[in-house]
Write a protein that holds these residues in place. Structure first.
Motif, PDB file in Angstrom:
ATOM      1  N   LEU A  38       7.704 -26.748  12.466  1.00  0.00           N
ATOM      2  CA  LEU A  38       6.332 -26.604  12.923  1.00  0.00           C
ATOM      3  C   LEU A  38       5.913 -27.912  13.556  1.00  0.00           C
ATOM      4  O   LEU A  38       6.419 -28.986  13.191  1.00  0.00           O
ATOM      5  CB  LEU A  38       5.376 -26.290  11.767  1.00  0.00           C
ATOM      6  CG  LEU A  38       5.363 -24.880  11.194  1.00  0.00           C
ATOM      7  CD1 LEU A  38       4.481 -24.828   9.955  1.00  0.00           C
ATOM      8  CD2 LEU A  38       4.850 -23.886  12.235  1.00  0.00           C
ATOM      9  N   ARG A  39       4.964 -27.828  14.478  1.00  0.00           N
ATOM     10  CA  ARG A  39       4.405 -29.028  15.088  1.00  0.00           C
ATOM     11  C   ARG A  39       2.903 -29.004  14.901  1.00  0.00           C
ATOM     12  O   ARG A  39       2.227 -28.115  15.416  1.00  0.00           O
ATOM     13  CB  ARG A  39       4.742 -29.099  16.572  1.00  0.00           C
ATOM     14  CG  ARG A  39       4.361 -30.424  17.229  1.00  0.00           C
ATOM     15  CD  ARG A  39       4.422 -30.314  18.727  1.00  0.00           C
ATOM     16  NE  ARG A  39       4.447 -31.606  19.389  1.00  0.00           N
ATOM     17  CZ  ARG A  39       4.022 -31.805  20.627  1.00  0.00           C
ATOM     18  NH1 ARG A  39       3.553 -30.801  21.329  1.00  0.00           N
ATOM     19  NH2 ARG A  39       4.096 -33.021  21.169  1.00  0.00           N
ATOM     20  N   LEU A  40       2.406 -29.991  14.184  1.00  0.00           N
ATOM     21  CA  LEU A  40       0.972 -30.123  13.980  1.00  0.00           C
ATOM     22  C   LEU A  40       0.391 -31.042  15.043  1.00  0.00           C
ATOM     23  O   LEU A  40       1.035 -32.005  15.464  1.00  0.00           O
ATOM     24  CB  LEU A  40       0.669 -30.697  12.597  1.00  0.00           C
ATOM     25  CG  LEU A  40       1.279 -29.966  11.393  1.00  0.00           C
ATOM     26  CD1 LEU A  40       0.795 -30.633  10.109  1.00  0.00           C
ATOM     27  CD2 LEU A  40       0.926 -28.501  11.408  1.00  0.00           C
ATOM     28  N   THR A  96       8.535 -36.297  12.372  1.00  0.00           N
ATOM     29  CA  THR A  96       8.340 -37.328  13.378  1.00  0.00           C
ATOM     30  C   THR A  96       6.881 -37.340  13.811  1.00  0.00           C
ATOM     31  O   THR A  96       6.354 -36.315  14.233  1.00  0.00           O
ATOM     32  CB  THR A  96       9.227 -37.091  14.606  1.00  0.00           C
ATOM     33  OG1 THR A  96      10.604 -37.036  14.215  1.00  0.00           O
ATOM     34  CG2 THR A  96       9.042 -38.222  15.619  1.00  0.00           C
ATOM     35  N   ILE A  97       6.262 -38.502  13.698  1.00  0.00           N
ATOM     36  CA  ILE A  97       4.874 -38.658  14.145  1.00  0.00           C
ATOM     37  C   ILE A  97       4.900 -39.291  15.532  1.00  0.00           C
ATOM     38  O   ILE A  97       5.739 -40.161  15.827  1.00  0.00           O
ATOM     39  CB  ILE A  97       4.058 -39.510  13.145  1.00  0.00           C
ATOM     40  CG1 ILE A  97       2.573 -39.460  13.466  1.00  0.00           C
ATOM     41  CG2 ILE A  97       4.564 -40.955  13.101  1.00  0.00           C
ATOM     42  CD1 ILE A  97       1.682 -40.073  12.380  1.00  0.00           C
ATOM     43  N   SER A  98       3.980 -38.858  16.375  1.00  0.00           N
ATOM     44  CA  SER A  98       3.881 -39.426  17.717  1.00  0.00           C
ATOM     45  C   SER A  98       2.440 -39.292  18.190  1.00  0.00           C
ATOM     46  O   SER A  98       1.627 -38.639  17.543  1.00  0.00           O
ATOM     47  CB  SER A  98       4.841 -38.723  18.677  1.00  0.00           C
ATOM     48  OG  SER A  98       4.510 -37.350  18.793  1.00  0.00           O
ATOM     49  N   GLN A  99       2.139 -39.926  19.310  1.00  0.00           N
ATOM     50  CA  GLN A  99       0.785 -39.831  19.830  1.00  0.00           C
ATOM     51  C   GLN A  99       0.833 -39.726  21.342  1.00  0.00           C
ATOM     52  O   GLN A  99       1.766 -40.205  21.985  1.00  0.00           O
ATOM     53  CB  GLN A  99      -0.061 -41.027  19.400  1.00  0.00           C
ATOM     54  CG  GLN A  99       0.436 -42.377  19.827  1.00  0.00           C
ATOM     55  CD  GLN A  99      -0.331 -43.500  19.125  1.00  0.00           C
ATOM     56  OE1 GLN A  99      -1.386 -43.291  18.513  1.00  0.00           O
ATOM     57  NE2 GLN A  99       0.192 -44.716  19.214  1.00  0.00           N
ATOM     58  N   ALA A 100      -0.202 -39.119  21.877  1.00  0.00           N
ATOM     59  CA  ALA A 100      -0.316 -38.985  23.317  1.00  0.00           C
ATOM     60  C   ALA A 100      -0.602 -40.342  23.952  1.00  0.00           C
ATOM     61  O   ALA A 100      -1.020 -41.272  23.271  1.00  0.00           O
ATOM     62  CB  ALA A 100      -1.429 -37.998  23.656  1.00  0.00           C
ATOM     63  N   LEU A 150       2.607 -34.230  14.586  1.00  0.00           N
ATOM     64  CA  LEU A 150       3.573 -34.336  13.503  1.00  0.00           C
ATOM     65  C   LEU A 150       4.588 -33.210  13.694  1.00  0.00           C
ATOM     66  O   LEU A 150       4.277 -32.043  13.453  1.00  0.00           O
ATOM     67  CB  LEU A 150       2.904 -34.228  12.137  1.00  0.00           C
ATOM     68  CG  LEU A 150       3.837 -34.486  10.948  1.00  0.00           C
ATOM     69  CD1 LEU A 150       4.264 -35.964  10.928  1.00  0.00           C
ATOM     70  CD2 LEU A 150       3.157 -34.129   9.629  1.00  0.00           C
ATOM     71  N   GLN A 151       5.767 -33.570  14.153  1.00  0.00           N
ATOM     72  CA  GLN A 151       6.849 -32.611  14.304  1.00  0.00           C
ATOM     73  C   GLN A 151       7.578 -32.522  12.976  1.00  0.00           C
ATOM     74  O   GLN A 151       8.075 -33.537  12.475  1.00  0.00           O
ATOM     75  CB  GLN A 151       7.812 -33.060  15.410  1.00  0.00           C
ATOM     76  CG  GLN A 151       9.013 -32.148  15.601  1.00  0.00           C
ATOM     77  CD  GLN A 151       8.641 -30.775  16.108  1.00  0.00           C
ATOM     78  OE1 GLN A 151       7.834 -30.633  17.010  1.00  0.00           O
ATOM     79  NE2 GLN A 151       9.244 -29.742  15.524  1.00  0.00           N
ATOM     80  N   MET A 152       7.619 -31.329  12.426  1.00  0.00           N
ATOM     81  CA  MET A 152       8.216 -31.136  11.109  1.00  0.00           C
ATOM     82  C   MET A 152       9.424 -30.217  11.240  1.00  0.00           C
ATOM     83  O   MET A 152       9.278 -29.050  11.617  1.00  0.00           O
ATOM     84  CB  MET A 152       7.180 -30.531  10.153  1.00  0.00           C
ATOM     85  CG  MET A 152       5.903 -31.338  10.061  1.00  0.00           C
ATOM     86  SD  MET A 152       4.758 -30.704   8.822  1.00  0.00           S
ATOM     87  CE  MET A 152       4.375 -29.094   9.520  1.00  0.00           C
ATOM     88  N   ASN A 153      10.591 -30.758  10.958  1.00  0.00           N
ATOM     89  CA  ASN A 153      11.825 -30.003  11.027  1.00  0.00           C
ATOM     90  C   ASN A 153      12.437 -29.864   9.634  1.00  0.00           C
ATOM     91  O   ASN A 153      12.074 -30.574   8.707  1.00  0.00           O
ATOM     92  CB  ASN A 153      12.823 -30.701  11.962  1.00  0.00           C
ATOM     93  CG  ASN A 153      12.330 -30.806  13.385  1.00  0.00           C
ATOM     94  OD1 ASN A 153      11.598 -29.940  13.876  1.00  0.00           O
ATOM     95  ND2 ASN A 153      12.727 -31.869  14.071  1.00  0.00           N
TER      96      ASN A 153
END
Length: 125
Positions: A18-20, A68-72, A80-83
């Motif tokens: 899921l990607r939050l 994996t957390i990232s920002q624009a 928050l990419q959750m694998n």
């Protein structure tokens, strides 16, 4: 004031992804740290991950290597990419932002003055 709105939660099977997303609006100029926390039913709120303005990231041991957390580029949206999701990842996930002069550590909810309403993630086995 800063408003945070999360999206992207849902129900998946174990091993899924899921990607939050967390979109910030308002005056975000003072925000220096954004993060994700989660709270499972009957448990305390738990730190998951943070990212600062420079892009430095930190992860809880329980999610390291899977999330994996990232920002624009404009820093207004954090992801928050959750694998490889596991049933123990089931929780309400909250986005948080820190913009004050107080600091209790990046894992401490008291550091974060702004919170979203939460998005539910449910992982079934």
């Amino acid at each position: 004031q800063v408003q945070l709105v999360e999206s992207g939660g849902g129900s998946v099977q174990s091993g899924g992804s899921l990607r939050l997303s967390c979109a910030a609006s308002g005056d975000t100029s003072g925000i220096h740290l954004k993060g994700w926390f989660r709270q499972a039913s009957g448990k305390e709120r738990e730190w998951v991950s943070t990212i600062n303005k420079a892009g430095t990231t930190n992860y809880a041991d329980a999610v390291k290597g899977r999330f994996t957390i990232s920002q624009a580029n404009d820093k207004r949206t954090v992801y928050l990419q959750m694998n490889s999701l596991k049933p123990e990842d089931t929780a309400m996930y909250y986005c948080a932002a820190a913009g004050g002069s107080f600091y209790y550590g990046l894992r401490n909810p008291k550091t974060f003055g702004y919170w979203g309403q939460g998005t539910q993630v449910t992982v079934s086995s």
